[in-house]
Write a protein that holds these residues in place. Sequence first.
Motif, mmCIF file in Angstrom:
data_model
loop_
_atom_site.group_PDB
_atom_site.id
_atom_site.type_symbol
_atom_site.label_atom_id
_atom_site.label_comp_id
_atom_site.label_asym_id
_atom_site.label_seq_id
_atom_site.Cartn_x
_atom_site.Cartn_y
_atom_site.Cartn_z
ATOM 1 N N GLY A 1 32.944 8.888 7.725
ATOM 2 C CA GLY A 1 32.291 8.549 6.468
ATOM 3 C C GLY A 1 32.803 9.311 5.262
ATOM 4 N N VAL A 2 33.821 10.180 5.448
ATOM 5 C CA VAL A 2 34.305 10.999 4.328
ATOM 6 C C VAL A 2 35.080 10.188 3.305
ATOM 7 C CG1 VAL A 2 36.515 11.672 5.374
ATOM 8 C CG2 VAL A 2 35.416 13.175 3.699
ATOM 9 N N CYS A 3 35.664 9.065 3.707
ATOM 10 C CA CYS A 3 36.400 8.224 2.764
ATOM 11 C C CYS A 3 36.303 6.774 3.205
ATOM 12 C CB CYS A 3 37.867 8.656 2.655
ATOM 13 S SG CYS A 3 38.813 8.542 4.188
ATOM 14 N N THR A 4 36.622 5.883 2.318
ATOM 15 C CA THR A 4 36.619 4.454 2.637
ATOM 16 C C THR A 4 37.987 3.868 2.326
ATOM 17 O OG1 THR A 4 35.749 3.904 0.440
ATOM 18 C CG2 THR A 4 34.144 4.214 2.216
ATOM 19 N N GLY A 5 38.189 2.616 2.705
ATOM 20 C CA GLY A 5 39.508 2.021 2.579
ATOM 21 C C GLY A 5 40.440 2.482 3.687
ATOM 22 N N LYS A 6 39.854 2.903 4.807
ATOM 23 C CA LYS A 6 40.627 3.399 5.950
ATOM 24 C C LYS A 6 41.186 2.229 6.770
ATOM 25 C CE LYS A 6 36.982 5.422 7.663
ATOM 26 N NZ LYS A 6 35.990 5.080 6.624
ATOM 27 N N PRO A 7 42.161 2.503 7.653
ATOM 28 C CA PRO A 7 42.593 1.474 8.596
ATOM 29 C C PRO A 7 41.426 1.079 9.509
ATOM 30 C CG PRO A 7 44.158 3.302 8.534
ATOM 31 C CD PRO A 7 42.942 3.749 7.772
ATOM 32 N N LEU A 8 41.416 -0.174 9.957
ATOM 33 C CA LEU A 8 40.346 -0.641 10.840
ATOM 34 C C LEU A 8 40.219 0.246 12.076
ATOM 35 C CD1 LEU A 8 40.694 -4.548 10.819
ATOM 36 C CD2 LEU A 8 38.729 -3.198 10.038
ATOM 37 N N GLU A 9 41.352 0.705 12.597
ATOM 38 C CA GLU A 9 41.354 1.511 13.817
ATOM 39 C C GLU A 9 40.652 2.854 13.640
ATOM 40 O OE1 GLU A 9 44.828 -1.263 13.678
ATOM 41 O OE2 GLU A 9 43.942 0.227 12.314
ATOM 42 N N LEU A 10 40.462 3.291 12.386
ATOM 43 C CA LEU A 10 39.833 4.586 12.115
ATOM 44 C C LEU A 10 38.486 4.436 11.404
ATOM 45 C CD1 LEU A 10 42.970 6.641 10.976
ATOM 46 C CD2 LEU A 10 41.838 6.681 13.208
ATOM 47 N N GLY A 11 37.861 3.278 11.559
ATOM 48 C CA GLY A 11 36.539 3.085 10.961
ATOM 49 C C GLY A 11 36.536 2.314 9.674
ATOM 50 N N GLY A 12 37.659 1.706 9.342
ATOM 51 C CA GLY A 12 37.696 0.868 8.146
ATOM 52 C C GLY A 12 36.875 -0.393 8.328
ATOM 53 N N SER A 13 36.632 -1.078 7.228
ATOM 54 C CA SER A 13 35.802 -2.284 7.269
ATOM 55 C C SER A 13 36.641 -3.538 7.123
ATOM 56 C CB SER A 13 34.762 -2.246 6.140
ATOM 57 O OG SER A 13 34.024 -3.455 6.105
ATOM 58 N N LYS A 14 36.280 -4.554 7.862
ATOM 59 C CA LYS A 14 36.883 -5.866 7.644
ATOM 60 C C LYS A 14 36.588 -6.295 6.205
ATOM 61 C CE LYS A 14 36.485 -7.478 12.434
ATOM 62 N NZ LYS A 14 35.880 -6.289 13.042
ATOM 63 N N GLY A 15 37.558 -6.907 5.565
ATOM 64 C CA GLY A 15 37.354 -7.381 4.202
ATOM 65 C C GLY A 15 37.603 -6.358 3.122
ATOM 66 N N ARG A 16 37.808 -5.082 3.490
ATOM 67 C CA ARG A 16 37.996 -4.050 2.456
ATOM 68 C C ARG A 16 39.317 -4.178 1.700
ATOM 69 N NH1 ARG A 16 38.917 -1.761 -1.280
ATOM 70 N NH2 ARG A 16 38.426 0.351 -1.965
ATOM 71 N N PRO A 17 40.462 -4.445 2.381
ATOM 72 C CA PRO A 17 41.723 -4.511 1.624
ATOM 73 C C PRO A 17 41.719 -5.560 0.516
ATOM 74 C CG PRO A 17 42.169 -4.317 3.978
ATOM 75 C CD PRO A 17 40.694 -4.553 3.842
ATOM 76 N N SER A 18 41.023 -6.662 0.730
ATOM 77 C CA SER A 18 41.028 -7.740 -0.269
ATOM 78 C C SER A 18 39.794 -7.739 -1.152
ATOM 79 C CB SER A 18 41.136 -9.100 0.438
ATOM 80 O OG SER A 18 40.011 -9.321 1.274
ATOM 81 N N ALA A 19 38.913 -6.755 -0.989
ATOM 82 C CA ALA A 19 37.592 -6.795 -1.628
ATOM 83 C C ALA A 19 37.643 -6.802 -3.148
ATOM 84 C CB ALA A 19 36.740 -5.617 -1.144
ATOM 85 N N THR A 20 38.489 -5.957 -3.747
ATOM 86 C CA THR A 20 38.527 -5.911 -5.211
ATOM 87 C C THR A 20 39.037 -7.236 -5.773
ATOM 88 O OG1 THR A 20 38.970 -3.529 -5.073
ATOM 89 C CG2 THR A 20 39.297 -4.591 -7.212
#
Length: 418
Positions: A171-190
């Motif tokens: 939870g220390v950062c977001t926009g992580k790779p999916l394999e490390l706890g990232g979220s689906k949809g985050r890369p294209s969210a903005t």
Amino acid sequence: MATTYNPYENVLKVMDEAVELGGLSTDTYEMIRNPQRELKVYLPIRMDDGTIKVFEGYRVQHSNIRGPFKGGIRFHQNTDLNEVKALATWMSLKCAVVNIPYGGAKGGITVDPTKLSKNELMRLTRRYTFAIESIIGPDKDIPAPDVNTNAQTMAWVLDTYSMLNGKPCPGVCTGKPLELGGSKGRPSATGRGVVISTKLILAEHGKTLSGSRIAIQGFGNVGANTARIAYHRGAVIVALSDVSGAIRCEDGLDADAISKFVEEGHLLADYNESGVEHISNEELLLTDCDVLVPAALENQITIENASKLKCKFIVEAANGPTTAEADAILKERGIVLIPDIFANSGGVVVSYFEWVQNIQTLTWSREQINDMLEDILTKAFAEIKEVVHKKNCSWRMAAYIVALSRLITANEVKGLFP
């Protein structure tokens, strides 16, 4: 002599105007005009040739009155303290206008990342994370990617912070790779949020995204995703640009083909297809279109070019692309502008979803993420629209009034310590 653009002075000017126009309480407003903390760090790293080079880094925490600080980290050769302060302030406003429980922060390193190797960038990121480790954390300040940073950068931030704390801290950062706890949809969210914002303002004027002619300045993560998503929804992408220059095609550009071309390591200056003309960045901004999407850096639409724009709508995908002086010209000309603090908030909204999944050990599907994002933005748009009609003001002023009202109210409810 021309006045040097100061993004922090620009955001304060707009805030002051919004407080006056909105009739908002000024008792605690001075607290919101100033960041809570400004940190400057010096980052020595060993370069690949064995020499040591020192870089300057920043982390500005603007406000945590409504929740933990939240904001990206950018790597850019022109990054300075004033820029980072402005970006942190915009983040507070952005989180408030879409009503998610975060405050605003921003970080940056003054560096041209194209001149560093991957290993040098890794060492620089880890050294920066070490330098700011004491003031970040899942319940304190949550970084994310920004200009010239990405999921790999966040993986290095996560690993460094977790090693320093002796446990996994997803939870220390977001926009992580999916394999490390990232979220689906985050890369294209903005980019998706920019398209949703565009769809909403077009509908407000009886128009649809399908068939609308869109020019996009910038083809990084935000610009590229905006182009692809809008293209798939039937928009005609008439112009695009990157650091090498711009391209234009009256019949429309194939956003998928161009994305593939760029992902293979090419620049738009090298893209040649039938009907495509190469133009300057300034010519892109002056392209005859329905919607202009500035998705690059600050200070792009200014008093020098605002009177020459040929668009009907502007949707700010970048932070601070329009100066306050240009705003006045656009309003006089009847060009409708959807401000950055709403238009590009999709990234922080889905970052919030990623953070919630991390701290509650949940996993949501891409469909859930995209639906929740659209729901939040649609609700926020309706709230801004209400102020537009009530105050007979621009969409920027209305968005700032909504955001500042929430920040000022939170300050007044909490009171002043000690």
